[in-house]
Design an enzyme around this catalytic site. Structure first.
Site: not given
Ligand code: 13P
Length: 336
Positions: A31, A175, A217
């Protein structure tokens, strides 16, 4: 358990969401290098503490996910990073998986690792101030993927992680990310995401995880990045809500979406429509990495000492996400 439920609500209720600032050093380096900033520990800290000490934190951010490096650092004021976050009213969190590795017997897919020694690491993170944790499983989509093997293996790992996190007195963010890469349709994404999420809840149930003390998530339901399908925000909202309604048990207090490669504006617009249409009892908010930080990072990269300007860019983004989490975002406010 009511304690964990309280923490979960503190993170996601009242127009707040999560700042996912837990990029691993490798990802953060990518990044930073994309905006020509050298990826040193000092620069990683400077960008992150700029966001964490912004005014937007107080009004719009209920939780911040940190990476191992950051949770152990101190801001220039001398305050420890988790203290800095708590002092703005947000809850410090920590990414605890150790990354996605090749899945044996299905080498195109990944399995997330990090269960070995996790109980001990969680104790350390708790002492450092973390009150929630994150673990990300990743799934590719194509005709034959994600495979049953990947769906089962990642759900199993997510559930074992979640059980350990609750044991340590923290809220697990579960997630399962079905990736946007590929030329699949939104219907494919709907089907595979539903299957993935349902399997996660089978496994969470087996591991006796208390769902009231968790946050999901997921990805939104979208066509693949290389798909020809054109989709409008109403269809995204409709499919996303349908998927979650059918796949997520009602005890789960809330859902915090990842942005997954959507632009900042798309991520706000889609979340807004999801909240306008939301006919479930789930809180629907954001847990964005790129869609909260991209503009701020770009702005900051031009002058690393312009803290105030960078914070203004971040505040606007966080406000847009917060409005979207309440169905109050508009194109006009976005432009201000
Ligand atoms: P992004 O919102 O950039 O997809 O990142 C969220 C995240 O924590 C990915 O694991």
């Amino acid at each position: 358990m009511s304690e964990l439920n309280k923490i979960a609500l503190k993170i996601i209720a009242n127009g707040k969401g999560i700042l996912a600032a837990d990029e691993s050093t490798g990802t953060m380096t990518k990044r930073l290098e994309s905006v020509n900033v050298e990826s040193t520990s000092k620069n990683r800290l400077l960008f992150r503490e700029t966001l964490f000490s912004s005014a937007g934190m107080k009004s719009y951010v209920g939780g911040v996910i940190l990476y191992d490096e950051t949770i152990k650092q101190s801001a220039s004021s001398g305050k420890k990073i988790p203290e800095l976050i708590s002092s703005s009213g947000a809850v410090p969190g920590i990414k605890v998986d150790t990354g996605a590795k090749t899945l044996a017997n299905s080498p195109e897919e990944k399995i997330t690792e990090g269960l070995d020694g996790l109980r001990e690491r969680l104790k350390e993170y708790y002492k450092l101030g973390a009150r929630f944790a994150k673990w990300r499983g990743v799934y590719i989509i194509s005709k034959n993927y994600p495979s049953k093997l990947s769906i089962y293996s990642n759900a199993h790992a997510l559930a074992r992680y979640a059980a350990l996190v609750q044991e340590s007195g923290m809220v697990p963010i579960v997630e399962p990310e079905v990736l946007m890469e590929g030329n699949h349709t939104s219907e494919d994404c709907f089907k595979k995401t539903s299957e993935v999420i349902k399997k996660c809840y089978d496994q969470l149930d087996l591991q006796k995880v208390e769902l009231k003390g968790t946050i999901l998530k997921p990805n939104m339901i979208l066509p693949g990045q290389n798909s020809d399908e054109k989709i409008d925000t109403k269809k995204v909202a409709e499919l996303t809500i349908k998927c979650l309604k059918e796949s997520v048990p009602s005890e789960v207090p809330g859902i915090a979406f990842l942005s997954g490669g959507q632009t900042e504006k798309e991520a706000a617009k889609n979340l807004n429509q999801i909240n306008i249409n939301n006919n479930t009892n789930f809180i629907m908010t954001y847990s964005y990495g790129r869609a909260l930080q991209q503009s701020a990072l770009k702005f900051w990269s031009k002058d690393l000492s312009n803290i105030k300007g960078t914070q203004e860019v971040f505040n606007h983004r966080a406000k847009m996400c917060s409005l979207a989490s309440q169905g109050k975002w508009t194109e006009e406010i976005e432009k201000v």
